[in-house]
Design a protein around this motif. Structure first.
Motif, PDB file in Angstrom:
ATOM      1  N   GLU A   1     164.527  -9.438  36.857  1.00 15.32           N
ATOM      2  CA  GLU A   1     163.728  -8.364  36.266  1.00 15.32           C
ATOM      3  C   GLU A   1     163.295  -7.363  37.331  1.00 15.32           C
ATOM      4  OE1 GLU A   1     161.767 -10.536  32.381  1.00 15.32           O
ATOM      5  OE2 GLU A   1     160.593 -10.374  34.200  1.00 15.32           O
TER       6      GLU A   1
ATOM      7  N   ALA B   1     164.831  -6.636  40.066  1.00 17.87           N
ATOM      8  CA  ALA B   1     165.977  -5.813  40.455  1.00 17.87           C
ATOM      9  C   ALA B   1     166.232  -4.724  39.419  1.00 17.87           C
ATOM     10  CB  ALA B   1     167.218  -6.694  40.610  1.00 17.87           C
ATOM     11  N   MET B   2     166.062  -5.083  38.146  1.00 15.20           N
ATOM     12  CA  MET B   2     166.236  -4.085  37.090  1.00 15.20           C
ATOM     13  C   MET B   2     165.135  -3.036  37.157  1.00 15.20           C
ATOM     14  SD  MET B   2     167.347  -5.339  33.354  1.00 15.20           S
ATOM     15  CE  MET B   2     167.343  -7.090  33.576  1.00 15.20           C
TER      16      MET B   2
ATOM     17  N   GLY C   1     165.695  -0.285  39.484  1.00 12.68           N
ATOM     18  CA  GLY C   1     166.759   0.669  39.187  1.00 12.68           C
ATOM     19  C   GLY C   1     168.147   0.082  39.114  1.00 12.68           C
ATOM     20  N   GLY C   2     168.276  -1.241  39.151  1.00 13.59           N
ATOM     21  CA  GLY C   2     169.591  -1.851  39.057  1.00 13.59           C
ATOM     22  C   GLY C   2     170.018  -2.006  37.605  1.00 13.59           C
ATOM     23  N   HIS C   3     171.202  -1.516  37.285  1.00 14.72           N
ATOM     24  CA  HIS C   3     171.715  -1.720  35.930  1.00 14.72           C
ATOM     25  C   HIS C   3     172.021  -3.202  35.753  1.00 14.72           C
ATOM     26  CE1 HIS C   3     172.367   2.481  34.545  1.00 14.72           C
ATOM     27  NE2 HIS C   3     172.070   2.658  35.819  1.00 14.72           N
ATOM     28  N   PRO C   4     171.886  -3.712  34.522  1.00 17.21           N
ATOM     29  CA  PRO C   4     172.017  -5.159  34.320  1.00 17.21           C
ATOM     30  C   PRO C   4     173.276  -5.758  34.930  1.00 17.21           C
ATOM     31  CG  PRO C   4     171.236  -4.119  32.322  1.00 17.21           C
ATOM     32  CD  PRO C   4     171.508  -3.009  33.294  1.00 17.21           C
TER      33      PRO C   4
ATOM     34  N   ARG D   1     175.016  -4.647  37.517  1.00 20.82           N
ATOM     35  CA  ARG D   1     174.874  -4.626  38.981  1.00 20.82           C
ATOM     36  C   ARG D   1     173.952  -5.751  39.430  1.00 20.82           C
ATOM     37  NH1 ARG D   1     178.085  -2.926  42.058  1.00 20.82           N
ATOM     38  NH2 ARG D   1     176.833  -4.265  43.360  1.00 20.82           N
ATOM     39  N   VAL D   2     172.906  -5.988  38.622  1.00 23.08           N
ATOM     40  CA  VAL D   2     171.935  -7.023  38.991  1.00 23.08           C
ATOM     41  C   VAL D   2     172.612  -8.385  39.047  1.00 23.08           C
ATOM     42  CG1 VAL D   2     169.849  -8.212  38.225  1.00 23.08           C
ATOM     43  CG2 VAL D   2     169.956  -5.724  38.156  1.00 23.08           C
TER      44      VAL D   2
ATOM     45  N   ASP E   1     174.321  -8.292  42.369  1.00 21.59           N
ATOM     46  CA  ASP E   1     173.408  -8.169  43.513  1.00 21.59           C
ATOM     47  C   ASP E   1     172.533  -9.399  43.687  1.00 21.59           C
ATOM     48  OD1 ASP E   1     174.311  -5.694  44.068  1.00 21.59           O
ATOM     49  OD2 ASP E   1     172.587  -4.591  43.278  1.00 21.59           O
ATOM     50  N   ILE E   2     172.054  -9.934  42.580  1.00 23.72           N
ATOM     51  CA  ILE E   2     171.015 -10.959  42.648  1.00 23.72           C
ATOM     52  C   ILE E   2     171.501 -12.295  42.102  1.00 23.72           C
ATOM     53  CG2 ILE E   2     168.633 -11.525  42.000  1.00 23.72           C
ATOM     54  CD1 ILE E   2     168.854  -8.960  43.657  1.00 23.72           C
TER      55      ILE E   2
END
Lengths: 373, 266
Positions: free
Chosen positions: B168, B170-171, B174-177, B179-180, B183-184
């Motif tokens: 959450e 990361a979102m 500004g991270g799109h779901p 990408r998250v 990334d995460i």
């Protein structure tokens, strides 16, 4: 700090409800928050405060109602498009990135140039005093440092609103007090609107420009800390914020700016003031509420004829260093709490168990709460 | 040492002896110089040498490793996807049903799984003309289907233990779901994925029953080869082969265990 002349409509929450199946978490809430306010939503667990915050952040969609931020309806915007950032209760620091990468994450997602990112990370790291920890891994940080990383990571995006979910709950008492003032300074410096969710009334009192007290999905009272503390509008608010003694009674007489209330527990009529908010009629059920620190203890009967007084015996007392707390059993059998500043340094006690004492307060020290219990 | 702890020690020794004496005897006899697999004739490594000159064994071993690596990879991809959806995409309709269905291959008798897969491949061949020859591809598909269940369970438990507010946050930043996820989520469950891959690999390497059902002529996996050889009598080179197998499985399990431990301490 809030400027009362400025319209408080930077954030506009209109009739927002959130249902989870049959459960109503937030029930038709309306709220206006001004720019640069430090606003707290205060309530017990399960009162809906976190759900409301998550709706502002975009993690939950309201069942009905709208949320506007700076004139833009964000009700259905996903979290990654909102001009809002959140500091999570768990801090949610990415464990596989070092401090610097954690802080820069939001800017990297915006596609900002490397030079600019470095500069802004420098700025915000300075702001929260994390300079020496830039390359540390999250598991090498203390609780207070993790809190700063979370704050820096949210602030670097320059959000219009910063949402803080129980920002100090994970810190120990000393650090909490220190961090509290730091948060206020940072907020003051940046002018970002802060919305804090907390269950800790002390935290809300010291931090906020205004507080909303929430229970069962609704706001009971919205006002400055002073208003909430000194003029609670309901038994719940009075009870939730600090300690208060309440006495049920019936209005027996109304004068220009004062009234008499018949309180059996206080042994008859007591005087209370009528302020702008209290419109009462004779015969109405009310409740007289008075804070422990506004009550005096004396061995002699007080002479002030307007004052409220009652006779009782000392049931119990506790020594807290800066103040002492007394429990006095009145003749009606009711026990009340009185607090007393320990101004003198003395090993001798002021009163002893079973001492017969008078308790008294001025009519304007008590607040009249309408409605039956 | 008091009486009680001596008793506990004895129980422990008995339990582990029960588990490991058969395995140890295989390893010991693999170094037996005698031509008779069950008579000790002195120490020697000749059967290992003989093993590596046996083309049939090498072919079977190579096929097994290829199947194991490919099916483990597919199982990890599919299992991770299933785990992600079941844990992270809220309470969609039928989630409990799906959640139960993903684990049922764990308890399904292998004979049933093998039989149903065989029937599936046969009727598929009737419908679309593929698979023409059962072998590498059919065994790989079969192994993927049951081992992805194991991977999904590992991923599910890892995700359930992971703080959802990380994604959450990361979102929120500004991270799109999608990408998250990269990334995460994936970096944080990577050790669980490694553990899942290794488990799927060993499961595939061990499997005899399902492979027997869905393999065709000329494509014997290593367990199938061993099994067919043993029917004609145990030869010492099979002991050597079994010892190597034990070695591979043990190494795989240790690495998987270490990967899981790393996830938990995070």
């Amino acid at each position: 700090m809030t400027d009362p002349t400025k319209p408080a409509d930077f954030i506009r929450i209109r009739n927002v409800s959130k249902h989870f199946g049959d459960f109503v978490a937030v029930d038709g809430v309306n709220l206006d928050i001004g720019k640069s306010e430090l606003f707290s939503i205060l309530g017990g667990s399960g009162c809906g405060k976190s759900t409301l915050l998550r709706m502002m952040a975009g993690f939950e969609t309201p069942t009905s109602g709208t949320i506007e931020i700076d004139g833009v309806d964000v009700t259905n915007q996903p979290p990654y498009e909102r001009p809002v950032n959140m500091m999570f209760q768990s801090y949610a620091i990415f464990p596989h990135m070092n401090v610097e990468k954690n802080i820069a994450y939001g800017l990297r997602k915006e596609g900002i140039a490397k030079q600019e990112i470095i500069k802004r990370v420098d700025d915000v790291v300075g702001l929260v005093q994390l300079g020496d920890f830039r390359k540390r891994r999250p598991d090498q940080l203390s609780g207070g440092q993790r809190q700063r990383v979370a704050l820096a990571r949210a602030l670097i995006k320059r959000p219009k609103v910063l949402l803080l979910d129980e920002p100090l709950a994970a810190l120990d008492k000393k650090l909490r007090e220190h961090t509290q003032f730091e948060l206020m300074n940072i907020q003051d410096e940046l002018g970002v609107t802060f919305v804090v969710v907390t269950h800790d009334q002390e935290e809300a009192m010291t931090l906020s420009t205004r507080i909303a007290v929430m229970n069962e999905g609704r706001f009971l009272q919205v006002g400055t800390p002073k208003e909430i503390y000194e003029y609670p509008n309901s038994r719940f608010v009075a009870d939730f914020i600090g300690t208060i003694n309440t006495f049920e009674g019936t209005v027996s007489r109304i004068d220009d700016n004062a009234m008499s209330v018949d309180c059996p527990e206080l042994g008859g009529d007591v005087r209370a003031l009528i302020d702008d908010n209290t419109h009462v009629n004779v015969g109405q059920q009310v409740c007289i509420a008075v804070r422990p620190e506004k009550i005096f203890i004396s061995f002699e009967e007080p002479e002030d004829h307007e004052g409220v007084r009652a006779h009782g015996v000392v049931d119990d007392f506790g020594y807290f260093g800066n103040l002492s707390l007394y429990r006095i059993r009145l003749e009606s059998g009711r026990t009340i709490q009185v607090s007393w500043q320990n101004q003198r340094r003395s090993a001798k006690r002021f009163v002893e168990w079973e001492d017969k004492v008078w308790v008294s307060w001025r009519p304007r020290s008590a607040v009249v709460i309408k409605g039956e219990s | 040492m008091n009486k009680q702890s001596r008793f506990i020690l004895a129980v422990l020794a008995f339990g582990y002896a029960f588990l490991y004496i058969p395995l140890v005897s295989v390893v010991v006899y693999s170094f037996n110089d005698s031509k008779l697999a069950t008579v000790w004739g002195g120490f020697s490594t000749r059967w290992y040498g003989e093993l590596f000159r046996n083309d049939q064994v090498l072919d079977a071993a190579f096929l097994s490793l290829r199947i194991a690596a490919t099916s483990a990879t597919f199982a990890t991809i599919l299992g991770t996807m299933a785990g992600l959806v079941l844990v992270r995409f809220g309470r969609f309709k039928g989630r409990t049903l799906f959640s139960g269905m993903i684990t049922s291959p764990l308890v399904m008798p292998e004979v049933i799984t093998g039989l149903s897969l065989l029937l599936f491949f046969v009727s598929l061949h009737g419908l679309i003309g593929w698979p023409g020859q059962r072998g590498f591809s059919t065994i790989t598909i079969a192994h993927t289907t049951f081992s992805m269940a194991f991977v999904a369970v590992i991923i599910q438990s890892r995700l359930a233990a992971m703080d959802e507010s990380l994604e959450e946050a990361a979102m929120d930043l500004g991270g799109h779901p999608l990408r998250v996820v990269f990334d995460i989520t994936l970096p944080l469950i990577a050790p669980a994925m490694v553990a899942g891959w290794l488990l799927a690999f060993t499961l595939s390497l061990d499997d005899l029953v399902i492979a027997s059902f869905v393999s065709g002529p000329g494509s014997s996996t290593l367990p199938m080869y061993i099994f067919s050889k043993v029917k004609l009598g145990v030869t010492p080179d099979i002991n050597a082969l079994a010892s190597l197998f034990i070695l591979i499985v043990v190494v795989g399990l240790i690495v998987a265990w270490m990967a899981m431990r790393k996830t938990q301490t995070r």
